[in-house]
Enzyme design. Structure first.
Site, PDB file in Angstrom:
ATOM      1  N   PRO A   1       0.826  -1.224   0.000  1.00 39.51           N
ATOM      2  CA  PRO A   1       0.000   0.000   0.000  1.00 39.51           C
ATOM      3  C   PRO A   1       0.851   1.261   0.000  1.00 39.51           C
ATOM      4  O   PRO A   1       1.726   1.423   0.836  1.00 39.51           O
ATOM      5  CB  PRO A   1      -0.777  -0.129   1.308  1.00 39.51           C
ATOM      6  CG  PRO A   1       0.129  -0.928   2.197  1.00 39.51           C
ATOM      7  CD  PRO A   1       0.902  -1.864   1.322  1.00 39.51           C
TER       8      PRO A   1
ATOM      9  N   ASP B   1      -2.086   2.809   2.644  1.00 39.18           N
ATOM     10  CA  ASP B   1      -1.436   2.885   3.941  1.00 39.18           C
ATOM     11  C   ASP B   1      -1.821   4.251   4.511  1.00 39.18           C
ATOM     12  O   ASP B   1      -1.539   5.267   3.885  1.00 39.18           O
ATOM     13  CB  ASP B   1       0.076   2.803   3.721  1.00 39.18           C
ATOM     14  CG  ASP B   1       0.806   2.435   4.982  1.00 39.18           C
ATOM     15  OD1 ASP B   1       0.148   2.020   5.952  1.00 39.18           O
ATOM     16  OD2 ASP B   1       2.041   2.543   4.994  1.00 39.18           O
TER      17      ASP B   1
ATOM     18  N   TRP C   1       4.364  -0.172  10.063  1.00 38.08           N
ATOM     19  CA  TRP C   1       4.864  -1.318   9.301  1.00 38.08           C
ATOM     20  C   TRP C   1       4.131  -2.589   9.696  1.00 38.08           C
ATOM     21  O   TRP C   1       4.053  -3.538   8.928  1.00 38.08           O
ATOM     22  CB  TRP C   1       6.374  -1.496   9.472  1.00 38.08           C
ATOM     23  CG  TRP C   1       7.127  -0.406   8.790  1.00 38.08           C
ATOM     24  CD1 TRP C   1       7.761   0.640   9.381  1.00 38.08           C
ATOM     25  CD2 TRP C   1       7.291  -0.226   7.373  1.00 38.08           C
ATOM     26  NE1 TRP C   1       8.315   1.458   8.425  1.00 38.08           N
ATOM     27  CE2 TRP C   1       8.047   0.946   7.188  1.00 38.08           C
ATOM     28  CE3 TRP C   1       6.868  -0.946   6.256  1.00 38.08           C
ATOM     29  CZ2 TRP C   1       8.400   1.426   5.930  1.00 38.08           C
ATOM     30  CZ3 TRP C   1       7.224  -0.477   4.999  1.00 38.08           C
ATOM     31  CH2 TRP C   1       7.970   0.692   4.848  1.00 38.08           C
TER      32      TRP C   1
ATOM     33  N   GLN D   1      12.527  -1.741   0.698  1.00 37.20           N
ATOM     34  CA  GLN D   1      11.534  -2.502   1.467  1.00 37.20           C
ATOM     35  C   GLN D   1      12.108  -3.781   2.079  1.00 37.20           C
ATOM     36  O   GLN D   1      11.398  -4.494   2.787  1.00 37.20           O
ATOM     37  CB  GLN D   1      10.320  -2.832   0.603  1.00 37.20           C
ATOM     38  CG  GLN D   1       9.601  -1.609   0.065  1.00 37.20           C
ATOM     39  CD  GLN D   1       9.031  -0.730   1.154  1.00 37.20           C
ATOM     40  OE1 GLN D   1       8.825  -1.166   2.276  1.00 37.20           O
ATOM     41  NE2 GLN D   1       8.796   0.527   0.836  1.00 37.20           N
TER      42      GLN D   1
ATOM     43  N   TRP E   1       8.608  -3.293   4.079  1.00 31.03           N
ATOM     44  CA  TRP E   1       7.456  -4.172   3.872  1.00 31.03           C
ATOM     45  C   TRP E   1       7.840  -5.643   3.676  1.00 31.03           C
ATOM     46  O   TRP E   1       7.167  -6.529   4.200  1.00 31.03           O
ATOM     47  CB  TRP E   1       6.671  -3.656   2.663  1.00 31.03           C
ATOM     48  CG  TRP E   1       5.320  -4.247   2.512  1.00 31.03           C
ATOM     49  CD1 TRP E   1       4.348  -4.320   3.469  1.00 31.03           C
ATOM     50  CD2 TRP E   1       4.775  -4.846   1.342  1.00 31.03           C
ATOM     51  NE1 TRP E   1       3.227  -4.922   2.944  1.00 31.03           N
ATOM     52  CE2 TRP E   1       3.450  -5.252   1.644  1.00 31.03           C
ATOM     53  CE3 TRP E   1       5.271  -5.065   0.043  1.00 31.03           C
ATOM     54  CZ2 TRP E   1       2.632  -5.867   0.707  1.00 31.03           C
ATOM     55  CZ3 TRP E   1       4.446  -5.669  -0.889  1.00 31.03           C
ATOM     56  CH2 TRP E   1       3.143  -6.073  -0.555  1.00 31.03           C
TER      57      TRP E   1
ATOM     58  N   LYS F   1      20.739  10.277  -7.010  1.00 37.45           N
ATOM     59  CA  LYS F   1      19.415   9.959  -6.530  1.00 37.45           C
ATOM     60  C   LYS F   1      18.462  11.127  -6.837  1.00 37.45           C
ATOM     61  O   LYS F   1      18.841  12.272  -6.710  1.00 37.45           O
ATOM     62  CB  LYS F   1      19.475   9.746  -5.005  1.00 37.45           C
ATOM     63  CG  LYS F   1      18.628   8.552  -4.586  1.00 37.45           C
ATOM     64  CD  LYS F   1      18.842   8.233  -3.122  1.00 37.45           C
ATOM     65  CE  LYS F   1      17.733   7.300  -2.659  1.00 37.45           C
ATOM     66  NZ  LYS F   1      17.825   6.900  -1.285  1.00 37.45           N
TER      67      LYS F   1
ATOM     68  N   LYS G   1      13.224  15.872  -4.723  1.00 36.44           N
ATOM     69  CA  LYS G   1      12.542  17.128  -4.995  1.00 36.44           C
ATOM     70  C   LYS G   1      13.460  18.295  -4.679  1.00 36.44           C
ATOM     71  O   LYS G   1      13.519  19.260  -5.417  1.00 36.44           O
ATOM     72  CB  LYS G   1      11.275  17.222  -4.119  1.00 36.44           C
ATOM     73  CG  LYS G   1      10.001  16.991  -4.919  1.00 36.44           C
ATOM     74  CD  LYS G   1       8.803  17.466  -4.103  1.00 36.44           C
ATOM     75  CE  LYS G   1       7.764  16.373  -3.993  1.00 36.44           C
ATOM     76  NZ  LYS G   1       6.893  16.532  -2.843  1.00 36.44           N
TER      77      LYS G   1
END
Ligand SMILES: [Zn+2]
Ligand SMILES: [Zn+2]
Length: 1024
Positions: free
Chosen positions: A40, A79, A510, A546, A550, A583, A586
């Protein structure tokens, strides 16, 4: 013309209207399931390029498996809990920290959190749909729903029953700004290189005037929290004298630490120091048990002094050592990371800012031995960028270490992409796991469902809302709200008769997402059958970060709850970097906005670029250029081939239902062979999840189709009437486009849908993935054609080198295979080569020496050292060799040259540099498999023909300008000089063959279009 973006919108509306996505699931009812879990996302931020990659691959796999015959349910998820939401709301309300939240009111605050969770839901939906990601967003799982929370409670309660949920004290990474502890997977996300100060402090031994333990620390701010110092009992320590003071430190480290002259007084074992008392550097706290030397194995000789200062509130080892030795625990730092009031000189200051003050204070007391700047990687909060503190907190833990072996065993059964993740990054993470710090002292999250009795200490963890109702002291409303603060008002009745209160924490988000295999179906309260079919997942797909998020929480929750692994396969995707390998972020301004890319190039182009450019397992350099190239090289090329087909199919009313057949040419057989070879390559690649390799096979094929098959076959479509040859050309291109659009459907769902629907009148996504027809694969033919293409490439280069355009016919090409290879005689392809390269004759032969001038030059670097002074003489002799002598040399690969001195020198091929050139107007080019010699001499006849071809092109250009239907026969009027007119008449056959005309008349007309071709003026008029 319809743009890519417009086409995609049109198709999306068609899918909506026809329920194509739903049908792709229902038409696999009863088939084997392929289970896919959606990790999610949070909808309180905008999607970025990494999401585009993840969603593209998820969609790819689901579409591919669907077309391969599986039923693939795709339930979306959101999520919704956690600190980021709280911080966002704090920003909105312009408040900061827990005090102000409580002042604002928890009930209102939680309500705001709930509202802000879906701030960007629309953007997410639009992005997901535009990308072509088919996922069921109508019926998603949402972690804040009561059903979801109830499932999570059920899992937590099971873990509590097993005795794995405990309240403990642990030193954890802690963000003093967010006032929250971080899990190790969060800590890993925020390391930064910083410069700090390390200190060697003097701890005066009690009962001495001038004898000090030298303790080293990299966190001077922890010195006011000192409780003990540690030595390694098995190491050797020395007492050394410097000036009038005696210092104790590890023997092996003494020379480094003491630098200047020092005198060793004696050597002692660490063991013998244990129990000695010292004066703490700061005495703001009085301990009943502490300020002593203790022994610990973690003390080493690798750095420092071999004596370690211990602050149990700020180090895990420290805490454990203090506990083991039953020393006092102190914590002089408050929850905001500031010194408490009784550290009078520094009270209220942020501890990380006090290193310099601490050093000054030590120095004033003559307790500073040394200080040094050092650079190291220090963890920062990934949310707010504050430096983290290691901080002893009371909290709730899940004893994941109790199931460590089981988790490791489960992991062994998982297929990881890339494979090294299993025992590498993820395996190592499991190896070093600590108990899961599950509680959060925050507001917006799944409340921890543990109630505690203040009287007798009993704990109860209700398994369901029903059980909560049963145990509750209060009457609970029908639509009970399970969040804070409502749930805090619920009290349970303890077996001792007292009232139990809920522990105030919410849980780590988590754990929410890790519970999704169960909670997405409100298991075990509902959907037991669906759950059974949808557990475990065949695949989960997310970014490599993750492994600590996750991927980990899924495995931990499932192992704790069911002892099973929740997934069979993990696709772990690399990061998307900018074109310089940085990387994307923003703040740096180098982040690509996937929605903008879709709006500019179309989703197909973005998807192709993401899937084909480089392996998704590795970090990927990505830029707008990659997407723009995917569009021009793949998507547009494919669509151009299709529009070529559909234009002529329309003109000729070609109907695949009744008109398939015809007489196949070699080229037809070749493209069908390639189609089936590529189908085989692609299915093999995709079954091994090698999506990039599959894309490369397709990319090569599209190039062959467009730049070779279609280009070579154009004229077949121009002929009038439906000949057997034309029928075959149509049938072949129809078959190729149909199968190719199926092969590509999971990559580029829009363009392929458009093509396939037009060809077959049904959705490509409801069709079965194509299987190779091996009877149509002709390996020899493919090898031959590959050779032909190499020869053409060489010839093209030769033409470029001498600057003769392809329009200008040339007399002869000679091709010499470099080795006897497995090629069947290539003569039968001569006509293709002649036609393509505009050459009158193509000759294949073995011997070509008569067409070459071979120049030999001495390789001085090699020969010089060999012959010394005679090098000049040897050089002359080599350059004067005649053709026969050179040929013998080249054949025998050695030559003997008599020198004036009477000696003989033997030269081998290493001693000379060979330069081969064509002669008599032949130009030579050597490829890896062939030598080609092109006759570049232009006879009058060839020049004239070249001119005629330029004329043909001028007419075609003019036709295009007039925008006439491609199949319209026209009358052509030409006015030019008498010489060129005579030439055009002589080459009438060539003209007729290449232009769709009724007649050519050499007459003047008003408003003729003027072309200048090789200095000749040509006036044209085209009458439709
Ligand atoms: Zn923070
Ligand atoms: Zn009780």
């Amino acid at each position: 013309m319809e743009s890519n973006v417009e086409r995609e919108l049109r198709l999306r509306n068609k899918w909506d209207k026809e329920g194509t996505f739903q049908r792709s699931i229902t038409n696999r009812e009863g088939r084997e399931t392929f289970v896919f879990y959606e990790g999610p996302p949070t909808a309180n931020g905008l999607p970025h390029a990494g999401h585009a990659l993840g969603r593209t691959i998820k969609d790819f796999v689901a579409r591919y498996k669907t077309m391969s015959g599986y039923q693939v349910l795709r339930k979306a998820g959101w999520d919704t809990h956690g600190l980021p939401v709280e911080l966002e709301v704090e920003k909105q309300l312009n408040i900061r920290g827990k005090d102000q939240i409580e002042e604002y009111g928890i009930e209102n605050f939680v309500q705001k959190c709930k509202e802000s969770v879906f701030a960007y839901e629309n953007e997410w939906k639009q992005f997901t749909e535009a990308l072509g990601y088919w996922v069921d967003m109508e019926d998603p799982y949402i972690t804040l729903n009561n059903e979801y929370i109830e499932s999570v409670w059920n899992i937590l309660s099971t873990i509590h029953d097993k005795g794995y949920l405990y309240k403990g004290h642990r030193v954890v990474p802690y963000c003093p700004h967010c006032e929250i502890s971080l899990s190790s997977h969060e800590v890993a996300q925020g390391y930064k290189d910083v410069t700090d100060l390390s200190v060697t402090a003097k701890f005066r031994l009690k009962g001495t005037e001038n004898e000090y333990l030298l303790g080293w620390t990299t966190t001077p701010w922890t010195l006011p929290s000192n409780v003990a110092v540690a030595v390694n009992p098995n190491m050797n320590y020395v007492r050394v004298k410097q000036d009038s003071e005696i210092f104790i430190l590890a023997e092996s480290l003494a020379p480094k630490v003491m630098k200047e002259k020092f005198e060793t007084v004696d050597v002692i074992k660490g063991q013998d120091l244990i129990g000695r008392s010292y004066e703490p550097p700061f005495n703001y706290v009085t301990l009943s048990n502490g300020y002593k030397v203790l022994g610990a194995d973690f003390v080493t000789e690798t750095s420092g002094t071999g004596i370690v200062h211990l602050a149990p509130a700020h180090g895990e080892d420290d805490y454990k050592a203090i506990q083991d030795n039953h020393f006092d625990f102190i914590n002089v730092v408050d929850t905001k990371g500031r010194y408490k009031d009784y550290i009078t000189p520094l009270a209220g200051q942020f501890v990380k800012d006090c290193d310099v003050d601490i050093i000054k204070m030590l120095s004033k007391q003559n307790l500073l031995f040394d200080k040094q700047k050092y650079e190291h990687s220090y963890p920062h909060c990934w949310r707010c960028d504050s430096p983290l503190l290691y901080y002893a907190m009371e909290g709730w833990f899940i004893k994941t270490t109790a199931v460590k072996e089981e988790m490791q065993l489960n992991n062994q059964g998982v297929q990881w992409f890339p494979h090294h993740m299993r025992d590498g990054r993820f395996g190592k993470f499991l190896e070093n796991m600590v108990d899961w710090n599950i509680g959060r002292n925050r507001y917006w999250g799944t409340p921890l469902n543990v109630w505690v009795c203040k009287e007798c200490g009993e704990e109860k963890a209700p398994k369901s809302i029903k059980e909560l109702r049963k145990l509750s002291v209060e009457e609970l409303p029908e639509d009970i709200e399970l969040h804070k603060p409502y749930v805090d008002k619920v009290h349970l009745t303890c077996s001792c008769g007292s009232k139990m209160e809920r522990t105030s924490e919410v849980i780590d988000v988590w754990f929410d997402s890790g519970s999704m295999p169960f909670a997405q179906y409100h298991y075990p309260f509902e959907n037991k059958e669906t759950f059974k079919k949808q557990f475990p997942a065949d695949v989960v797909i997310e970014g490599v970060d993750q492994t600590r998020g996750w991927f980990y929480s899924l495995l931990a929750v499932s192992t704790l709850f069911t002892r099973q692994s929740p997934y069979k396969r993990v696709l772990s995707l690399g990061h998307i970097l900018d074109e310089n390998g940085q990387k994307m972020s923003k703040s740096k301004g180098n982040a690509l906005n996937p929605t903008e890319l879709i709006n500019e190039f179309g989703a197909d182009s973005l998807r192709w670029a993401l899937l084909a450019d480089s392996s998704p397992w590795n970090n990927k350099r990505f830029s707008k250029k990659t997407v723009s190239q995917a569009k021009s090289k793949v998507i547009d090329t494919l669509l151009n081939v299709y529009s070529f087909y559909s234009m002529y199919a329309e003109i000729d009313q070609f109907n695949p239902d009744s008109d398939l057949g015809g007489t196949q040419t070699t080229l037809d057989k070749w493209i069908l062979s390639r189609l089936n070879s590529v189908t085989m390559e692609v299915t093999q690649s995709l079954d091994g999840y090698d999506i990039t390799r599959g894309a490369r096979s397709i990319s090569t094929f599209i190039d062959e189709l467009s730049n070779w098959y279609v280009r070579r076959s154009r004229q077949r479509f121009w002929s009038s009437g439906m000949t057997d040859d034309k029928r075959s050309a149509f049938s072949t291109l129809y078959e190729v486009l149909k199968k190719l659009s199926q092969l590509m459907a999971p990559y580029t769902p829009y363009a392929t849908e458009d093509i396939f629907t037009n060809l077959v009148k049904d959705s490509v996504h409801l069709s079965d993935y194509p299987q190779p027809d091996e009877t149509l694969i002709d390996e020899q033919l493919e090898k031959d054609m590959d050779a032909v293409l190499q020869i053409i490439e060489l010839t093209r280069s030769l033409r470029n080198t001498v600057g003769i355009k392809t329009k200008q016919p040339l007399a002869q090409l000679i091709v010499i295979p470099k080795e006897e290879n497995n090629l069947s005689p290539l003569e039968k392809y001569s006509s293709i080569i002649k036609d393509e390269m505009n050459i009158k004759e193509v000759e294949f032969r073995g011997n070509y020496q008569d067409l070459l001038v071979v120049e030999l030059k001495l390789n001085f670097a090699v020969v010089g050292p060999k012959v010394g002074k005679s090098v000049g003489e040897v050089k002359n002799k080599v350059e004067k060799l005649d053709d026969t002598e050179k040929e013998i040399f080249l054949q025998e690969t050695a030559i003997q040259l008599p020198l004036n001195s009477g000696e003989t020198v033997t030269l081998t091929m290493d001693d000379v540099l060979i330069d081969k050139k064509g002669k008599d107007g032949f130009e030579l080019l050597e490829g890896s498999n062939f030598l080609t010699l092109l006759d570049t001499k232009l006879t009058q006849e060839l020049k004239e023909e070249g001119l005629v071809r330029e004329f043909v092109r001028a007419v075609q250009t003019h036709r295009k300008e007039l925008d006439l239907p491609v199949d319209l026969r026209v009358d052509l009027y030409v006015e030019t000089d008498s010489w060129l007119q005579a030439v055009l008449i002589r080459f009438d056959e060539l003209v007729q063959k290449n232009l769709i005309i009724n007649s050519i008349r050499f007459e003047s007309k008003p408003d003729m279009k003027i072309f200048i071709v090789e200095g000749h003026e040509i006036n044209l008029y085209i009458k439709p």
